[in-house]
Design an enzyme around this catalytic site. Structure first.
Site, PDB file in Angstrom:
ATOM      1  N   ALA A  70       0.895  -1.311   0.088  1.00  0.00           N
ATOM      2  CA  ALA A  70      -0.048  -0.044  -0.121  1.00  0.00           C
ATOM      3  C   ALA A  70       0.755   1.127  -0.083  1.00  0.00           C
ATOM      4  O   ALA A  70       0.474   2.179  -0.302  1.00  0.00           O
ATOM      5  CB  ALA A  70      -1.027   0.070   1.245  1.00  0.00           C
ATOM      6  N   THR A  71       2.108   1.177   0.677  1.00  0.00           N
ATOM      7  CA  THR A  71       2.869   2.471   0.523  1.00  0.00           C
ATOM      8  C   THR A  71       3.107   2.752  -1.110  1.00  0.00           C
ATOM      9  O   THR A  71       2.855   3.857  -1.267  1.00  0.00           O
ATOM     10  CB  THR A  71       4.244   2.240   1.356  1.00  0.00           C
ATOM     11  OG1 THR A  71       4.125   1.795   2.594  1.00  0.00           O
ATOM     12  CG2 THR A  71       5.136   3.221   1.134  1.00  0.00           C
ATOM     13  N   ASN A 150      -5.682   4.009  10.971  1.00  0.00           N
ATOM     14  CA  ASN A 150      -5.003   2.844  11.368  1.00  0.00           C
ATOM     15  C   ASN A 150      -4.655   2.927  12.996  1.00  0.00           C
ATOM     16  O   ASN A 150      -4.239   1.960  13.454  1.00  0.00           O
ATOM     17  CB  ASN A 150      -3.799   2.603  10.420  1.00  0.00           C
ATOM     18  CG  ASN A 150      -2.778   3.688  10.466  1.00  0.00           C
ATOM     19  OD1 ASN A 150      -3.272   4.471   9.860  1.00  0.00           O
ATOM     20  ND2 ASN A 150      -1.630   3.481  10.905  1.00  0.00           N
ATOM     21  N   GLN A 180      -7.093  -0.477   6.225  1.00  0.00           N
ATOM     22  CA  GLN A 180      -7.425  -1.251   7.173  1.00  0.00           C
ATOM     23  C   GLN A 180      -8.940  -1.553   7.081  1.00  0.00           C
ATOM     24  O   GLN A 180      -9.692  -1.951   7.892  1.00  0.00           O
ATOM     25  CB  GLN A 180      -7.511  -0.309   8.259  1.00  0.00           C
ATOM     26  CG  GLN A 180      -5.999   0.012   8.655  1.00  0.00           C
ATOM     27  CD  GLN A 180      -4.947  -0.998   9.404  1.00  0.00           C
ATOM     28  OE1 GLN A 180      -5.762  -2.083   9.671  1.00  0.00           O
ATOM     29  NE2 GLN A 180      -3.901  -0.920   9.266  1.00  0.00           N
ATOM     30  N   SER A 200      -3.517  -3.811   0.814  1.00  0.00           N
ATOM     31  CA  SER A 200      -2.176  -4.290   1.027  1.00  0.00           C
ATOM     32  C   SER A 200      -2.631  -5.924   1.357  1.00  0.00           C
ATOM     33  O   SER A 200      -3.595  -6.099   2.211  1.00  0.00           O
ATOM     34  CB  SER A 200      -1.559  -3.665   2.180  1.00  0.00           C
ATOM     35  OG  SER A 200      -0.252  -4.345   2.457  1.00  0.00           O
ATOM     36  N   CYS A 324       4.576   1.995  11.939  1.00  0.00           N
ATOM     37  CA  CYS A 324       5.399   2.611  10.887  1.00  0.00           C
ATOM     38  C   CYS A 324       6.193   3.941  11.581  1.00  0.00           C
ATOM     39  O   CYS A 324       6.939   4.316  11.230  1.00  0.00           O
ATOM     40  CB  CYS A 324       4.615   3.006   9.682  1.00  0.00           C
ATOM     41  SG  CYS A 324       3.892   1.830   8.816  1.00  0.00           S
TER      42      CYS A 324
HETATM   43  N1  PMP Z   1      -2.013   2.612   4.631  1.00  0.00           N
HETATM   44  C1  PMP Z   1      -2.484   2.284   6.109  1.00  0.00           C
HETATM   45  C2  PMP Z   1      -3.635   2.865   6.616  1.00  0.00           C
HETATM   46  C3  PMP Z   1      -1.679   1.218   6.861  1.00  0.00           C
HETATM   47  O1  PMP Z   1      -2.056   0.896   7.753  1.00  0.00           O
HETATM   48  C4  PMP Z   1      -0.543   0.837   6.251  1.00  0.00           C
HETATM   49  C5  PMP Z   1       0.337  -0.243   6.995  1.00  0.00           C
HETATM   50  N2  PMP Z   1       0.880   0.232   8.133  1.00  0.00           N
HETATM   51  C6  PMP Z   1      -0.171   1.332   4.897  1.00  0.00           C
HETATM   52  C7  PMP Z   1      -0.810   2.006   4.227  1.00  0.00           C
HETATM   53  C8  PMP Z   1       1.200   0.780   4.274  1.00  0.00           C
HETATM   54  O2  PMP Z   1       0.945  -0.323   3.920  1.00  0.00           O
HETATM   55  P1  PMP Z   1       2.278  -1.384   3.311  1.00  0.00           P
HETATM   56  O3  PMP Z   1       2.751  -2.095   4.586  1.00  0.00           O
HETATM   57  O4  PMP Z   1       1.620  -2.363   2.613  1.00  0.00           O
HETATM   58  O5  PMP Z   1       3.058  -0.645   2.477  1.00  0.00           O
END
Ligand code: PMP
Length: 377
Positions: A70-71, A150, A180, A200, A324
């Site tokens: 998702a990043t 999140n 989420q 993700s 994160c």
């Molecule tokens: N958006 C949200 C709301 C998340 O909770 C996260 C994961 N912490 C991400 C984006 C990033 O996802 P990914 O770990 O797949 O890069």
């Protein structure tokens, strides 16, 4: 004993996911772009999983692009849309509580000359459509709102804001970080009225390092990467076939179970909430409706990390804010107007369908024990 209550950070892959990844590595090792049979098998696998993920979002398979998570989906959506649609309209609207992969990307776009309005909740910590709609101007090209925040699990009014915008300002591109909510909330891209939507795999018991971006037909994105013709040239690079196999399997494991998983999670949430409310020195950090998958609370007088490690010593794993953020004070909790002391003692408990009420009871007993042992140290 291991009680894992950090499922918003990541989830344990289902055994069938591990199996799907391993089997594809062993048996489907071709490059999906190769013209021979071995390549074709890999291409078929990718096509099948794309369909599965599209079903999970209620969209056409052609609208799904695989990414590394998702990043990357958030980066591609925001940078890609800003580059195409923001030339004459350089204004972007976003909530002030987005994940770092959205908020830091918008900081970067701001440094490039875009104007960004970060919408804060009202004085009671609540988001309503009004604040977002008021932030729209003549030169807004893009809006980004997460569906479920999140850290506290709050549900933002994405569908109401996006539906209104679709009617009133159809040229504004609407992006949703749905990480989420995916395979938890049975909504669809159409009900959310999203043009772009990020998900993700590792939040739903799939592998890490694979995600997807939904791109509504007709929406153009400038790629971040240049390379081959994979993923319509918007996201070039050989497809991560084994991870895609695991992603598809994770989605299939959730299909038809959303209701049951939701009910189980709600039981855990309700049990935790009612127990915490009976305890002294605890404040629940929830100001509006939200998901039952996440519950955030502060333990007065005990820093998050201290309680986190105390719980860890009992085999219970929770988080201090978002994984994160790695210990830094949460910009999200501050945005709700939570005091520094309360933010510094916040813990996030996040459930999956695998958790039980017994685990919740063990958690609350451990928190109470922690309060007795840690508070005077
Ligand atoms: N958006 C949200 C709301 C998340 O909770 C996260 C994961 N912490 C991400 C984006 C990033 O996802 P990914 O770990 O797949 O890069």
């Amino acid at each position: 004993m291991e009680i894992y209550l950090d499922n918003a950070a990541t989830t344990r892959p289902y055994p069938s996911v591990v199996q799907a990844v391993a089997e594809s590595m062993e048996h489907v090792y071709g490059n999906p772009s190769s013209l021979h049979k071995i390549g074709l098998e890999a291409e078929l696998l990718v096509t099948e999983q794309r369909k599965t993920i599209a079903e999970g979002l209620g969209c056409e398979p052609e609208c799904i692009l695989f990414t590394s998570g998702a990043t990357e989906s958030n980066n591609l959506a925001l940078r890609g849309a800003a580059a195409v649609y923001g030339k004459r309209k350089p204004h972007i609207v976003v909530s002030a509580v987005e994940h770092a992969s959205v908020s830091n990307t918008l900081d970067a776009l701001e440094a490039q000359g875009f104007r960004v309005t970060r919408v804060l909740p009202d004085s009671e910590g609540r988001f309503t459509s009004k604040e977002f709609l008021q932030a729209i101007t003549e030169d807004t090209c893009l809006i980004s709102m997460m569906a479920y925040e999140n850290e506290t699990g709050h549900r933002l009014p994405v569908s109401s804001v996006f539906t209104t915008l679709r009617k009133r300002y159809p040229h504004i591109i609407r992006h949703c970080d749905f990480v989420q909510g995916f395979m938890k909330d049975p909504t669809t891209v159409d009900l959310l009225a999203a043009d772009l939507l990020s998900v993700s795999a590792h939040k739903i018991h799939g592998p890490k390092g694979i995600g997807a971006l939904y791109v509504r037909k007709g929406i153009r994105l400038q790629p971040i990467l240049t390379g081959g013709k994979q993923e319509k040239t918007i996201r070039p690079g050989t497809e991560a076939v084994p991870l895609i196999a695991g992603f598809g399997e994770a989605v299939r494991q959730h299909e038809n179970k959303l209701y049951d998983l939701g009910k189980r999670t709600e039981r855990c949430y309700t049990a935790l909430e009612s127990r915490l409310r009976e305890m002294d020195g605890i404040t629940i950090n929830r100001f509006m409706e939200g998901t039952a998958y996440i519950l955030n609370f502060s333990v007065q007088g005990i820093r998050s990390e201290t309680m986190l490690h105390f719980l860890e010593s009992k085999g219970i794993y929770v988080s201090s804010g978002s994984a994160c953020a790695k210990g830094a004070r949460s910009h999200v909790l501050s945005a709700y107007g939570i005091s520094n002391d309360r933010a510094d003692s916040a813990l996030r408990v996040s459930f999956s369908g695998e958790n039980t009420v017994e685990e919740v009871i063990a958690l609350t007993e451990a928190v109470a024990q922690g309060q007795r042992q840690l508070i005077h140290k």
